[in-house]
Design a protein around this motif. Sequence first.
Motif, PDB file in Angstrom:
ATOM      1  N   PHE A   1      17.928  -7.607  -4.394  1.00 41.76           N
ATOM      2  CA  PHE A   1      17.193  -6.528  -5.059  1.00 41.76           C
ATOM      3  C   PHE A   1      16.588  -5.599  -4.000  1.00 41.76           C
ATOM      4  N   GLY A   2      16.185  -4.415  -4.441  1.00 40.14           N
ATOM      5  CA  GLY A   2      15.455  -3.465  -3.616  1.00 40.14           C
ATOM      6  C   GLY A   2      14.413  -2.736  -4.453  1.00 40.14           C
ATOM      7  N   TRP A   3      13.210  -2.625  -3.862  1.00 38.41           N
ATOM      8  CA  TRP A   3      12.101  -2.016  -4.617  1.00 38.41           C
ATOM      9  C   TRP A   3      11.559  -0.844  -3.801  1.00 38.41           C
ATOM     10  N   LEU A   4      11.690   0.339  -4.383  1.00 36.68           N
ATOM     11  CA  LEU A   4      11.220   1.568  -3.743  1.00 36.68           C
ATOM     12  C   LEU A   4       9.714   1.701  -3.983  1.00 36.68           C
ATOM     13  N   SER A   5       8.964   1.604  -2.898  1.00 37.82           N
ATOM     14  CA  SER A   5       7.495   1.673  -3.001  1.00 37.82           C
ATOM     15  C   SER A   5       6.977   2.798  -2.111  1.00 37.82           C
ATOM     16  N   GLY A   6       5.621   2.966  -2.115  1.00 31.88           N
ATOM     17  CA  GLY A   6       5.041   4.036  -1.332  1.00 31.88           C
ATOM     18  C   GLY A   6       5.159   3.807   0.159  1.00 31.88           C
ATOM     19  N   ALA A   7       5.137   2.549   0.598  1.00 32.79           N
ATOM     20  CA  ALA A   7       5.180   2.253   2.036  1.00 32.79           C
ATOM     21  C   ALA A   7       6.593   2.104   2.560  1.00 32.79           C
TER      22      ALA A   7
ATOM     23  N   PRO B   1       0.843  -1.223   0.000  1.00 32.74           N
ATOM     24  CA  PRO B   1       0.000   0.000   0.000  1.00 32.74           C
ATOM     25  C   PRO B   1       0.858   1.245   0.000  1.00 32.74           C
ATOM     26  N   GLY B   2       0.303   2.299  -0.454  1.00 37.39           N
ATOM     27  CA  GLY B   2       1.002   3.583  -0.460  1.00 37.39           C
ATOM     28  C   GLY B   2       1.094   4.160  -1.852  1.00 37.39           C
ATOM     29  N   ASP B   3       1.432   5.452  -1.899  1.00 35.34           N
ATOM     30  CA  ASP B   3       1.489   6.148  -3.190  1.00 35.34           C
ATOM     31  C   ASP B   3       2.838   6.813  -3.301  1.00 35.34           C
ATOM     32  N   ILE B   4       3.475   6.599  -4.424  1.00 33.39           N
ATOM     33  CA  ILE B   4       4.773   7.207  -4.685  1.00 33.39           C
ATOM     34  C   ILE B   4       4.855   7.498  -6.162  1.00 33.39           C
ATOM     35  N   PRO B   5       5.297   8.678  -6.527  1.00 33.42           N
ATOM     36  CA  PRO B   5       5.300   8.998  -7.959  1.00 33.42           C
ATOM     37  C   PRO B   5       6.398   8.322  -8.746  1.00 33.42           C
ATOM     38  N   ASN B   6       7.463   7.934  -8.069  1.00 27.88           N
ATOM     39  CA  ASN B   6       8.615   7.381  -8.816  1.00 27.88           C
ATOM     40  C   ASN B   6       9.081   6.073  -8.177  1.00 27.88           C
TER      41      ASN B   6
END
Length: 808
Positions: free
Chosen positions: A57-63, A37-42
Amino acid sequence: MYVFAHFFYYVSSNNSYAAQTVFASYSDRAIHFMELPGDIPNSELHFFIKQRRAKHFGWLSGAGIYHGELNFGAQHSSTSGDENFVENKGFFDYSKLGESGIKPRSFALSEFHFLLLIRDKIKVVNRISQQIVEELIVDNTPETSKGTIGLCSDASTGLFYAYDENSIFQISSSDEGRDMWQVYLDMKEYAAALSHCRNSFQRDQVYLVQADAAFTAKEYYIAASFYAKMNYILSFEEISLKFISAGEQDALRTFLLRRLDNLTKDDKMQITMISTWATELYLDKINRLLLEDGTGTASNNVADSKDSEYGSIVNEFRAFLSDSKDVLDEATTMRLLESYGRVDELVYFAGLKEQYEIVVHHYIQQGEARKALEVLQRHNVLVDLVYRFAPDLIMLDAYETVESWMMARNKLNPGKLIPAMMRYVSEPHAKNETHEVIKYLEFCVKDLNNEDPGVHNLLLSLYAKKEDESQLLQFLDTKFGKGQTNGPEFFYDPKYALRLCLQEKRMRACVRIYSMMSMHEEAVALALTVDLELAKAEADKVEDDEELRKKLWLKVAKHVIEQEKGVKRENIKKAIEFLSETNNLLKIEDILPFFPDFVLIDDFKEEICKSLKDYDSQIEQLKQEMDDATRGADNIRSDIGALAQRYTVIDREEECGVCKRKILTAGGLHQVGRSYTSVGHMAPFYVFPCGHAFHANCLIGHVTRCSSQAQAERILDLQKRLSLMNRKAAKDNGGSMNGESIMSATPIDKLRSQLDDAVASECPFCGDLMIKEISLPFILPEESDEKASWEIKPQATAQKILPMTMSI
């Protein structure tokens, strides 16, 4: 806003596969995804690549940042049947950044860290501990710049970059994993911490934390294992005192054993000291178990306690002794075992150290002769131990001991076992009991052909003490040395044997021994006290001395006559009948002096008449022999007379065997020897029955050359003396030298007869002289010059090779 993620992968060496072909295999499967969950533009997805392979690996998410490790080599099936290659998944929450409500604009991924871009700052977060380790401020000098736009990385160089509209900033890392062991240690991930340690000090830190944690939790055995791995932080003494203070002797023993495993061979002194301490701790543990079980007085038999803690600790201790036998001090260890009363372990350790004397002594004290003999039969046991313990073993178990000796065969010297056998012999034994010493001695004498006089004397003495004399007599009759060159027929001492047999009253054996010593008179005298037939047999043994044999038979006859005195006529007849057994060696007149004076002649009438007849026949035989001798003498005289008249016919063409001239040559043509007188005009010559004829001088010269030097000198001397006597006789007769005067001279005839015997006793061509010449070489040493003159020597001139052509 919901973000869905699904990872697709394939691993193939075939580059012809198209993307739609790979994805087509998933068309019939249910789609699985993770909802963040969460909102991130990029939103960004980055991989850390090492050796051209993605590691995590690493995944930049909204949360936050969802991250994990990738393992494409293993296949872990999920419940749905799909493969999942993500391991050690984690999630980093932005709240830990201390920036309320602000999310990273961009991020980059290194091996152990996240680089997060927030406004104009770059925060470095440890991926494992999720703690901020560093904060970088990006200085955007141009006023027109709108700030840092993002982060990126170069996997080939390991560099990171921050960029804006006008500039690029390089960010480099240096040994970012140097403190990772501490990170993992703080997280109590000890295995990962050890894998990231760079030196022994760091590893000791990890072991210390683990050991202290286990010690605090009273897991002393685990703590001992970790403490044993440490080398620098805590000393050996400090660790040992921790366990002693806690009263944990078993854990201390474990610590010592593990410490021994970690030491090198160069630490010899430390290994010996620790091993000795561990030995004492083992002994203390065993004794405590005995006291706790109330079996302090029980036997140390491990076999009866295999399933108990006591049995297991004893077996463990023995295994430790076996492994440490080369590093333990022998004397110290044995004193420890002895002081704790561990006899079985003492014997076991002595066996490991090849101290077989202690082992055998223990088994003898326990009455286990078979085990002691098994130890002595080992190939590396000194034979001196066999001799040393032989007296005790033969008294403990004679059968097993003797069997062991017999199995050793020639490895043992029976002479050195005599003291042990004498000890066994001195003890009383049952009549029906097999005498083990006699069995062994018979084996040595008969099977091993032993020649030791001591062994033979002992066997003879044991035979002499037996009631049955047959074995003794058989032993005396057996010549064990017969057939050996220049060796004795028997190896025992006959004087000792005689003295022993007299002492034991074995008279038949004494008679045999007297006979062997050629003391026949003593043998017959003693045999007469035992058995008359034995005395007769001994008297008959003398064959090469007729006088001694007759003397012995007279002794027997005297004994017979004296023995038959009780009754008159019947006994006298028995005595006279004895004469027939002597094979005419004794006559009636030989035994008459042994009879009493009052014996009537009538009792001897028949025997006297028989004797007179024998004398008469002997006289007639002598007369016949005298007549034969007289006739023989007459025949010899007639032969001598005929020999004097013997003659032979010589052909006038007969040649001398040496000079090849005619025998009937006139004296002037052949020089007459000075020792001979010519017959008419002929030279003297010899004619032999075989037909060969020789001139006298030729024969003398030939025999002289072919005879030995001494014989040749004798012939020449006789010839010279005969010549001188002929000259003297001729001078005495006034120079008139005729045949009659010379032939009548007796001294001359004697010399001529000796010369004839020397040169003409046999034909030189048919007798021994010719046979002896077979061994002579064809070319005598003095003919070497003649032989050399016949050698063909090669010419010194060089040979010329003529060219030759052939036309075909």
